[in-house]
Design a protein around this motif. Structure first.
Motif, PDB file in Angstrom:
ATOM      1  N   ARG A 132       0.829  -1.212   0.000  1.00  0.00           N
ATOM      2  CA  ARG A 132       0.000   0.000   0.000  1.00  0.00           C
ATOM      3  C   ARG A 132       0.863   1.262   0.000  1.00  0.00           C
ATOM      4  NH1 ARG A 132      -5.459  -0.519   1.739  1.00  0.00           N
ATOM      5  NH2 ARG A 132      -6.079  -2.676   2.169  1.00  0.00           N
ATOM      6  N   LYS A 133       1.934   1.251   0.765  1.00  0.00           N
ATOM      7  CA  LYS A 133       2.770   2.446   0.907  1.00  0.00           C
ATOM      8  C   LYS A 133       3.488   2.811  -0.385  1.00  0.00           C
ATOM      9  CE  LYS A 133       6.601   4.352   3.637  1.00  0.00           C
ATOM     10  NZ  LYS A 133       7.531   4.123   4.786  1.00  0.00           N
ATOM     11  N   TYR A 134       3.982   1.794  -1.100  1.00  0.00           N
ATOM     12  CA  TYR A 134       4.850   2.063  -2.251  1.00  0.00           C
ATOM     13  C   TYR A 134       4.207   1.785  -3.610  1.00  0.00           C
ATOM     14  CZ  TYR A 134       8.709   2.410   1.106  1.00  0.00           C
ATOM     15  OH  TYR A 134       9.538   2.782   2.141  1.00  0.00           O
ATOM     16  N   ALA A 135       2.943   1.382  -3.631  1.00  0.00           N
ATOM     17  CA  ALA A 135       2.299   1.029  -4.910  1.00  0.00           C
ATOM     18  C   ALA A 135       2.306   2.196  -5.890  1.00  0.00           C
ATOM     19  CB  ALA A 135       0.870   0.553  -4.661  1.00  0.00           C
ATOM     20  N   ASP A 136       2.065   3.406  -5.391  1.00  0.00           N
ATOM     21  CA  ASP A 136       2.017   4.573  -6.276  1.00  0.00           C
ATOM     22  C   ASP A 136       3.378   4.921  -6.867  1.00  0.00           C
ATOM     23  OD1 ASP A 136      -0.659   4.804  -5.795  1.00  0.00           O
ATOM     24  OD2 ASP A 136      -0.469   6.396  -4.282  1.00  0.00           O
ATOM     25  N   ARG A 137       4.435   4.361  -6.290  1.00  0.00           N
ATOM     26  CA  ARG A 137       5.777   4.637  -6.793  1.00  0.00           C
ATOM     27  C   ARG A 137       6.300   3.511  -7.689  1.00  0.00           C
ATOM     28  NH1 ARG A 137       9.183   6.387  -1.564  1.00  0.00           N
ATOM     29  NH2 ARG A 137      10.857   6.388  -3.142  1.00  0.00           N
ATOM     30  N   GLY A 138       5.452   2.527  -7.951  1.00  0.00           N
ATOM     31  CA  GLY A 138       5.841   1.477  -8.890  1.00  0.00           C
ATOM     32  C   GLY A 138       6.252   0.174  -8.253  1.00  0.00           C
ATOM     33  N   PHE A 139       5.811  -0.074  -7.012  1.00  0.00           N
ATOM     34  CA  PHE A 139       6.129  -1.323  -6.330  1.00  0.00           C
ATOM     35  C   PHE A 139       4.894  -2.209  -6.230  1.00  0.00           C
ATOM     36  CE2 PHE A 139       6.252  -3.578  -2.118  1.00  0.00           C
ATOM     37  CZ  PHE A 139       7.167  -4.552  -2.486  1.00  0.00           C
ATOM     38  N   ALA A 140       5.118  -3.510  -6.328  1.00  0.00           N
ATOM     39  CA  ALA A 140       4.027  -4.465  -6.178  1.00  0.00           C
ATOM     40  C   ALA A 140       4.515  -5.719  -5.478  1.00  0.00           C
ATOM     41  CB  ALA A 140       3.436  -4.832  -7.534  1.00  0.00           C
ATOM     42  N   VAL A 141       3.692  -6.210  -4.571  1.00  0.00           N
ATOM     43  CA  VAL A 141       3.918  -7.531  -3.996  1.00  0.00           C
ATOM     44  C   VAL A 141       3.087  -8.503  -4.804  1.00  0.00           C
ATOM     45  CG1 VAL A 141       3.628  -9.020  -1.974  1.00  0.00           C
ATOM     46  CG2 VAL A 141       4.323  -6.639  -1.672  1.00  0.00           C
ATOM     47  N   VAL A 142       3.661  -9.629  -5.158  1.00  0.00           N
ATOM     48  CA  VAL A 142       2.934 -10.698  -5.842  1.00  0.00           C
ATOM     49  C   VAL A 142       3.079 -11.961  -5.012  1.00  0.00           C
ATOM     50  CG1 VAL A 142       2.806 -12.161  -7.886  1.00  0.00           C
ATOM     51  CG2 VAL A 142       3.231  -9.715  -8.137  1.00  0.00           C
ATOM     52  N   GLY A 143       1.981 -12.435  -4.462  1.00  0.00           N
ATOM     53  CA  GLY A 143       2.015 -13.658  -3.676  1.00  0.00           C
ATOM     54  C   GLY A 143       1.735 -14.863  -4.544  1.00  0.00           C
TER      55      GLY A 143
END
Length: 222
Positions: A132-143
């Motif tokens: 949530r914190k870094y999604a707008d900067r181009g980060f994604a967690v993929v489970g």
């Protein structure tokens, strides 16, 4: 001098009879790289088996670990960074593609987990917060779930946990865990915008503090 030479000759004969591996194991302790990957354990233990790979010797806490290493040494040797991430192509619970191509240009944490893995579940709130914190900067967690109970089980679990990052059930035909050489969960791999693995955590959850620091480094924009 003669006595010294006799002692040396006797030692060399002993090594020749017992084998270099046995002599090396009898004299040293080492951190078993198989235990590091499988259980996150790094303490030095008595060496009970030795294997060589790419000109380097590795000591193991048991012959079982030695055999596991021999079967797939690249899964256990200390990782090199950066290195190309293996190809994978899955579909998340919403029917969207999850692959190298779909994630191109993003910084991605590929997190292998299972509903029965307690350390995996404990780390999920931290991963959700970072997503949530870094999604707008181009980060994604993929489970990527390695559960074998089917989609319904994983869907129910994800809904209960209120996870917003993409979750995919690993493929039975071409499993991503095989491509990444995952030997135990939790296992997480951080990919930069070029799709290279730049950090990884195996045998233990991704360290949230280390991960956040790495994200601040990778997500810097000009």
């Amino acid at each position: 001098m003669r006595r010294f030479n006799s002692v040396v000759a006797g030692l060399l004969l002993t090594i020749g009879v017992l084998g270099a591996d046995h002599a090396w194991a009898a004299m040293k302790k080492a951190s078993c790289v198989v235990c590091q990957v499988a259980r996150g354990e790094s303490a030095e233990e008595e060496v009970r088996a030795v294997r060589s790979h790419a000109g380097k010797e590795y000591g193991f806490c048991s012959e079982k670990c030695g055999k596991a290493f021999s079967a797939d040494p690249l899964a256990y040797v200390p990782p090199s960074f950066p290195r190309a991430a293996p190809g994978f192509s899955l579909t998340d619970l919403g029917g969207n593609p999850v692959s190298n191509a779909s994630l191109k240009g993003k910084v991605v944490l590929v997190d292998f987990w299972a509903t029965w893995c307690a350390p995996c579940l404990k780390s999920m709130p931290e991963l959700e917060a970072l997503h949530r914190k870094y999604a707008d900067r181009g980060f994604a967690v993929v489970g990527i779930s390695i559960d074998e109970g089917g989609l319904a089980k994983v869907r129910k679990f994800v809904a209960a946990k209120k996870l917003t990052y993409p979750i995919a059930l690993d493929s039975a035909k071409e499993p991503a865990w095989e491509s990444f050489r995952v030997k135990a969960v939790p296992a997480a791999y951080l990919l930069d915008r070029e799709g290279r693995i730049v950090a990884q955590w195996t045998g233990a959850p991704a360290n949230a503090t280390q991960l956040a620091a790495k994200l601040e480094e990778l997500l810097v924009t000009d």
